[in-house]
Scaffold this motif. Structure first.
Motif, PDB file in Angstrom:
ATOM      1  N   PRO A 145       0.813  -1.218   0.000  1.00  0.00           N
ATOM      2  CA  PRO A 145       0.000   0.000   0.000  1.00  0.00           C
ATOM      3  C   PRO A 145       0.849   1.272   0.000  1.00  0.00           C
ATOM      4  O   PRO A 145       1.909   1.321   0.616  1.00  0.00           O
ATOM      5  CB  PRO A 145      -0.806  -0.119   1.285  1.00  0.00           C
ATOM      6  CG  PRO A 145      -0.205  -1.216   2.077  1.00  0.00           C
ATOM      7  CD  PRO A 145       0.557  -2.080   1.157  1.00  0.00           C
ATOM      8  N   VAL A 146       0.360   2.288  -0.703  1.00  0.00           N
ATOM      9  CA  VAL A 146       1.039   3.577  -0.797  1.00  0.00           C
ATOM     10  C   VAL A 146       0.070   4.639  -0.303  1.00  0.00           C
ATOM     11  O   VAL A 146      -1.107   4.597  -0.616  1.00  0.00           O
ATOM     12  CB  VAL A 146       1.431   3.857  -2.261  1.00  0.00           C
ATOM     13  CG1 VAL A 146       1.984   5.262  -2.406  1.00  0.00           C
ATOM     14  CG2 VAL A 146       2.429   2.829  -2.756  1.00  0.00           C
ATOM     15  N   GLY A 147       0.572   5.581   0.489  1.00  0.00           N
ATOM     16  CA  GLY A 147      -0.296   6.616   1.061  1.00  0.00           C
ATOM     17  C   GLY A 147      -0.705   7.652   0.033  1.00  0.00           C
ATOM     18  O   GLY A 147       0.044   7.965  -0.886  1.00  0.00           O
ATOM     19  N   TYR A 148      -1.902   8.207   0.222  1.00  0.00           N
ATOM     20  CA  TYR A 148      -2.405   9.300  -0.618  1.00  0.00           C
ATOM     21  C   TYR A 148      -1.498  10.510  -0.428  1.00  0.00           C
ATOM     22  O   TYR A 148      -1.056  10.792   0.684  1.00  0.00           O
ATOM     23  CB  TYR A 148      -3.843   9.597  -0.196  1.00  0.00           C
ATOM     24  CG  TYR A 148      -4.464  10.787  -0.868  1.00  0.00           C
ATOM     25  CD1 TYR A 148      -4.790  10.735  -2.217  1.00  0.00           C
ATOM     26  CD2 TYR A 148      -4.746  11.947  -0.162  1.00  0.00           C
ATOM     27  CE1 TYR A 148      -5.368  11.822  -2.837  1.00  0.00           C
ATOM     28  CE2 TYR A 148      -5.324  13.036  -0.765  1.00  0.00           C
ATOM     29  CZ  TYR A 148      -5.632  12.964  -2.110  1.00  0.00           C
ATOM     30  OH  TYR A 148      -6.211  14.050  -2.715  1.00  0.00           O
ATOM     31  N   SER A 189      -4.670   6.396  -4.708  1.00  0.00           N
ATOM     32  CA  SER A 189      -3.991   5.175  -4.315  1.00  0.00           C
ATOM     33  C   SER A 189      -5.034   4.105  -4.078  1.00  0.00           C
ATOM     34  O   SER A 189      -5.918   4.268  -3.251  1.00  0.00           O
ATOM     35  CB  SER A 189      -3.208   5.440  -3.020  1.00  0.00           C
ATOM     36  OG  SER A 189      -2.785   4.219  -2.466  1.00  0.00           O
ATOM     37  N   SER A 190      -4.963   3.047  -4.834  1.00  0.00           N
ATOM     38  CA  SER A 190      -5.848   1.931  -4.530  1.00  0.00           C
ATOM     39  C   SER A 190      -4.979   0.677  -4.471  1.00  0.00           C
ATOM     40  O   SER A 190      -3.805   0.716  -4.808  1.00  0.00           O
ATOM     41  CB  SER A 190      -6.951   1.797  -5.579  1.00  0.00           C
ATOM     42  OG  SER A 190      -6.401   1.839  -6.860  1.00  0.00           O
ATOM     43  N   GLU A 191      -5.580  -0.392  -4.030  1.00  0.00           N
ATOM     44  CA  GLU A 191      -4.774  -1.593  -3.865  1.00  0.00           C
ATOM     45  C   GLU A 191      -4.259  -2.036  -5.221  1.00  0.00           C
ATOM     46  O   GLU A 191      -5.032  -2.263  -6.141  1.00  0.00           O
ATOM     47  CB  GLU A 191      -5.620  -2.690  -3.219  1.00  0.00           C
ATOM     48  CG  GLU A 191      -4.931  -3.330  -2.054  1.00  0.00           C
ATOM     49  CD  GLU A 191      -5.897  -4.175  -1.269  1.00  0.00           C
ATOM     50  OE1 GLU A 191      -6.189  -3.787  -0.136  1.00  0.00           O
ATOM     51  OE2 GLU A 191      -6.373  -5.192  -1.795  1.00  0.00           O
TER      52      GLU A 191
END
Lengths: 587, 472
Positions: free
Chosen positions: B22-25, B46-48
């Protein structure tokens, strides 16, 4: 805002799937529509706005920078609600009813941090509760069981929550309690505290809605005089930027003769909200002499605060207003501005990729607006008292164009329309309410009140003023073409009278100590003085006096000083007799 | 820090990449291209499994083999007092050849909203030395007052004049109890090299550069970077104001270019457009810039903003000036007609407005008669303007004596009051006295907005007599 205090209600957790600005989707979340959820490891508050299969869409009331997929989402299982009870007045909230002063303390900085929650009312403070019912009495939902002196000017009535069954009172206390302590127990097994919660998107129940017949006196001449609003009425103030929407709203919040004022700053300027926060505690209620703040609840969601909280602040405001209505108070709700609210809906809707309606606004814009304004009105409450909620919404049409969807959909609902005019504002004619475009559909039903309480011939005198202003409007078109001097003398005189109506009567200086509030009797007397000038002048004209000589009478400039005169009764008496004498001496 | 070579799509300023963690907004991303360049960007969604990245420097040169690094934090601005006197590019890198910046702290560039409860209401008069502003649309500390201009109008000259001349009068007398200093932050977004030179030359000539921080995103710099530049500038401003007690004046030019960049990104993301193709969230976005002005209770410093925007087609109902006007506390409007008449600065006071004026003027702040004088001048000038239309049809002779006086007033107002040149610095006293001078051409009875006592005190009887003689 209610914290999830009962851990029992917390349901199964979900996991964030995607983040795009204020819109977050989560999987595996067991939630109902409009449930409040806590998003991410920081626990940002959000609300469920769409459920599709296993995917739940959430609008988050705080900044989502740095939040990523995989973080947990926790459901409180409860819809977005407000905390109601003693302590709501004199408070300053953000859009989801978090008290801003508590937030400052908790965050330790002047900037709004994330993930900090605070209840809408203080759970520590003890309030002096005096019961008004005895053991053995039967109470139903909505009934008042006791009173708390909440502020200097307002007695808070403690009521049986509207969703209770009610029953015989088995025990009732008296003395100092916090809002969470039980003060009464009913035979139905229900126990009553001073604290209620109510979901913001649901109107509080009332018995019947009635036709309002009492005006909300605002002390503003153009409003009271020409376009009055009723207690329990609805009004819209549309206007381009710089035309004085906010000043008009502030004036209403300060001077309107409501018992309670709920002021919602929805997506407006931070400095303006600060002005309200600084000014109101120092101002006195003209009726009671007590600080204005003691009857006011402020909701401040400035334009740079999260957009989802802007969407909810209007509902937070009207729910608080309804709560005080239930106590039998007349409540005035000012929303500045409903356009920002509509835009917040549009922003969320476009993030959801919903099919847009007109100008990108969601198709449910009209429904949301009418739902909001329908919550205003004069009500017979379920406990038998009478209360009212007056809703006054500012509208900020893009480019000042009234044909845009928010203005148009608002106008279809509200019964009073105060059209602000950029031209008037440019020449510093304030309040810059255009008297030709504005209207009030309450005039007829309020006339009896004005006849009884101000003057018997109020409606006739008002009609005279309207006629003169109408005539001026027509004459101005000719003047634009040929100049004023080409008009016949009687029409020149009409223009002169209309000028006094505009400059001496319609204009009002909100920043002048005396002029800022004008009681209806003074409004009426000032109008009569101008009519005296009118009548005398036309008599003189008929007797052959040239119009210039009439205009140059010494006393006339004093018409322009009536507004700022403190001892207005004597001032106007003198002025009228001087006008009479001086004009008559011309022939 | 994980590195990916998983770019799936490149479109306009956007890059889409697949991720397995996961990557943060809003997180910052570095993209390394084959030719060894490192480009910076920001996570827009950012989505999975998939993120979309907005690349500040433009996507030129990126191919599907480029490697993508997620830095695990949102964009920060390294701040220190030593930034004063420095020139940085649009993404905060020094371009003046000076030493490397050693930050005292690194601040998130997406500023948090100031709690309205913690704000202090701005009411300290700033004397700009420009009569059209001081007299008619007073600027106060902590205000955001944009200049609404058009292409080819001298808005830069006015902004520079304000930056040069702005003072708070009582502090000149040396009783500045808080000892705060004045600093200028200049954020350029998409302006031409020539315009930039104009600013830089003036800063250097007047020695203002040493108390300034300059952020330069020029017309040929990547458009997407423009969305970051003002945030860097404002983060620096907030740091200097609220940590280091400076009174900061932020000049942002040109907001129109900033909005164009927003539209470009919106279009690339295939968003549903709002009015004229600008994104529906433009109000919120602009508010996040403009609202970063003000004063905070208990802090000595302040942030005052003067954004400049050129109205496309001089149309103030265009979404950019329109949304701006709804957020800022007024506007100063530049006028093409006045400009062609040679009025310097060509401020049209009628559509101009300062919302914070009423509390920033008066006894003890400026002068007790300021409000009335300015009100009366507005009314008289508006009257004169109206009559000008009529004169075109019927001629001056057909008008009454009073109407002619209003016409003369409007002329004098433009040529004597508004006109002053870019190097004249008028004190507030001079401005108001000049106002009385002009108003005294009108008969006393016509001054219905001014308190009678004030008329007694200031009205110049002889002027009226002189005028009367002239008229005979």
């Amino acid at each position: 805002m209610s914290q999830a205090q009962d851990t029992e209600t917390v349901q199964e957790d979900g996991v964030i799937e995607s983040v795009s600005g204020p819109v977050v989707t989560a999987t595996d979340l067991d939630a109902r529509m409009n449930d409040v959820v806590y998003v991410g490891t920081e626990g940002l508050m959000g609300e469920v706005i769409e459920i599709e299969g296993n995917i739940t869409t959430i609008q988050v009331y705080e900044e989502t920078s740095g939040v990523g997929p995989g973080e947990p989402v926790e459901n409180t299982g409860e819809p977005l609600s407000v905390d109601l009870g003693p302590g709501v007045l004199d408070a300053i909230y953000d859009g989801v009813q978090r008290p801003l002063d508590v937030l400052e303390e908790k965050m330790g900085t002047a900037f709004l941090d994330r993930g900090v929650d605070a209840p809408g009312i203080d759970f520590e403070t003890e309030w002096e509760f005096t019961p008004t019912v005895d053991v053995g009495d039967t109470v139903e939902a909505g009934d008042v069981v006791g009173e708390v002196p909440e502020t200097e000017s307002i007695t808070h009535k403690v009521m049986v929550p509207p969703d209770y069954e009610g029953g015989e009172i088995e025990s009732i206390e008296s003395g100092e309690f916090t809002v969470d302590e039980i003060i009464a127990e009913l035979s139905s097994g229900e126990s009553i505290t001073m604290h209620q919660e109510w979901p913001v998107r649901q109107a509080r129940p009332a018995d019947t809605k009635e036709t309002p017949t009492v005006p909300l006196v605002s002390g503003q001449r153009i409003l009271d005089g020409l376009f009055p609003i009723a207690k329990g009425g609805t009004a819209a103030i549309p206007g381009p930027f710089g035309s004085g929407k906010t000043v008009t709203q502030h004036q209403l919040a300060k001077w309107a003769d409501a018992d309670i004022v709920v002021y919602v700053g929805c997506g407006e300027r931070g400095n303006e909200m600060t002005e309200v926060i600084e000014d109101f505690p120092e101002l006195e209620d003209p009726k009671t002499g007590k600080p204005l703040m003691s009857r006011t609840c402020l909701i401040a969601n400035t334009s740079n605060m999260p957009v989802a909280a802007r969407e909810s602040c209007i509902y937070t405001g009207i729910t608080i207003a309804e709560y005080f209505r239930d106590m039998g108070y007349d409540v005035a709700l000012m929303a500045d501005s409903t356009s920002r609210w509509a835009e917040a809906m549009r922003e969320i809707s476009s993030r959801l990729e919903e099919m847009p309606g007109e100008e990108g606004y969601p198709a449910y814009l009209a429904a949301s607006l009418s739902e909001f304004y329908e919550r205003a009105g004069k009500f017979q409450n379920i406990n038998g008292t009478e209360g009212s909620v007056t809703a006054i919404g500012a509208v900020s049409p893009p480019g000042g164009d009234f044909s845009e969807p928010v203005t148009q959909n608002t106008l279809r609902i509200v019964k009073t329309f105060w059209a602000l005019d950029a031209d008037l504002a440019e020449r510093r004619h304030f309040p810059s309410i255009n008297w030709n475009e504005s209207y009030s559909l309450y005039r007829q039903q309020l006339d009896p009140w004005f006849r009884d309480n101000v003057a018997d011939d109020w409606p006739e005198v008002r009609q005279w003023a309207v006629d003169v202003l109408d005539e001026e409007d027509e004459l101005q078109e000719i003047v634009q073409l040929v100049g004023k001097d080409a008009l016949p003398e009687d029409q020149q005189l009409t223009l002169e009278v209309a000028r006094y109506l505009r400059e001496a009567w319609l204009q009002q200086n909100a920043f002048h100590d005396v002029d800022t509030y004008c009681e209806p009797k003074k409004t009426y007397r000032m109008l009569l003085a101008i009519r005296t000038f009118n009548d005398e002048a036309f008599d003189a004209l008929e007797a052959g006096v040239p119009v210039e000589e009439i205009q140059d009478v010494d006393a006339t400039p004093r018409l322009n000083r009536m507004n700022t005169s403190d001892e207005w009764n004597e001032f106007i008496d003198d002025l009228e007799s001087d006008l009479e004498e001086q004009i008559r001496s011309l022939y | 820090m994980k590195e990916y070579q998983t770019i799936t799509e490149i479109s306009g300023p956007l890059v889409f990449a697949e991720v397995d963690e996961p990557v943060g907004y809003d997180e910052i991303v570095e993209i390394e291209t084959d030719d060894g360049r490192t480009l910076r960007g920001q996570v827009l969604e950012s989505s999975e499994g998939l993120v979309s990245i907005q690349v500040f420097e433009g996507t030129g040169g990126i191919d599907r083999n480029a490697s993508v690094r997620f830095l695990g934090e949102t964009m920060k601005m390294p701040v220190t007092e030593d930034l004063l006197g420095r020139v940085l590019d649009g993404s905060g890198q020094p371009i003046d050849g000076g030493p490397e910046i050693v930050p005292e702290s690194r601040e998130d560039i997406v500023g948090e909203a100031i709690n309205p409860f913690s704000r202090e209401y701005p009411e300290e008069f700033i004397q700009t030395g420009v009569s059209g502003i001081d007299g008619m649309n007073t600027l106060v500390r902590g205000q955001k007052l944009p200049i609404f201009s058009g292409s080819g109008l001298p808005h830069n000259d006015l902004a520079l004049q304000i930056a040069r001349q702005a003072t708070v009068p009582e502090e000149e007398e040396g009783d500045d109890e808080d000892g705060s200093e004045f600093a200028v932050i200049f954020g350029a977004m998409g302006i031409t090299q020539e315009e930039a030179n104009e600013f830089m030359d003036d800063f250097e000539r007047t020695g203002a550069l040493e108390r300034s921080v300059v952020f330069m995103n020029l017309a040929d710099d990547p458009a997407v970077e423009r969305t970051v530049t003002p945030r860097l500038a404002l983060t620096t401003a907030e740091y200097l104001a609220f940590e280091k007690d400076y009174h900061v004046l932020v000049i942002l030019t040109d907001i129109t270019n900033y909005c164009e960049a927003l539209r470009e990104i919106g279009a690339a993301r295939e968003e549903v457009p709002g009015r004229r193709g600008y994104p529906g969230y433009m109000y919120t976005d602009l508010a996040q810039l403009y609202e970063r002005a003000g004063r905070i209770e208990g802090k000595d410093g302040s942030v005052t903003q003067i954004p400049i925007l050129t109205m496309p087609g001089d149309d103030d109902t265009h979404p950019i000036p329109d949304l701006t006007g709804y957020i800022t506390e007024g506007q100063i409007v530049m006028d093409r007609d006045l400009n062609s008449q040679g009025i310097e600065p060509p401020i049209n006071v009628l559509p101009s407005l300062s919302r914070l004026m009423d509390d920033g003027i008066g006894e003890g702040l400026t002068r007790g008669d300021h409000a009335d004088v300015s009100d009366q001048m507005y009314a008289a000038y508006a009257e004169g303007e109206d009559l000008r239309d009529l004169v075109n049809i019927v001629g001056r002779e057909a008008l009454s004596e009073l109407d002619n006086k209003y016409l003369d007033f409007a002329d004098r107002f433009e040529t004597e009051f508004v006109q002053q040149g870019y190097d004249t610095n008028r004190s507030i006293d001079d401005t108001i006295e000049l106002g009385w001078d002009l108003l005294s051409d009108l008969p006393k009875e016509a001054l219905n907005r001014i308190d009678e006592d004030l008329i007694e005190e200031h009205y110049r009887e002889d002027a009226e007599e002189a005028e009367a003689v002239q008229a005979d």
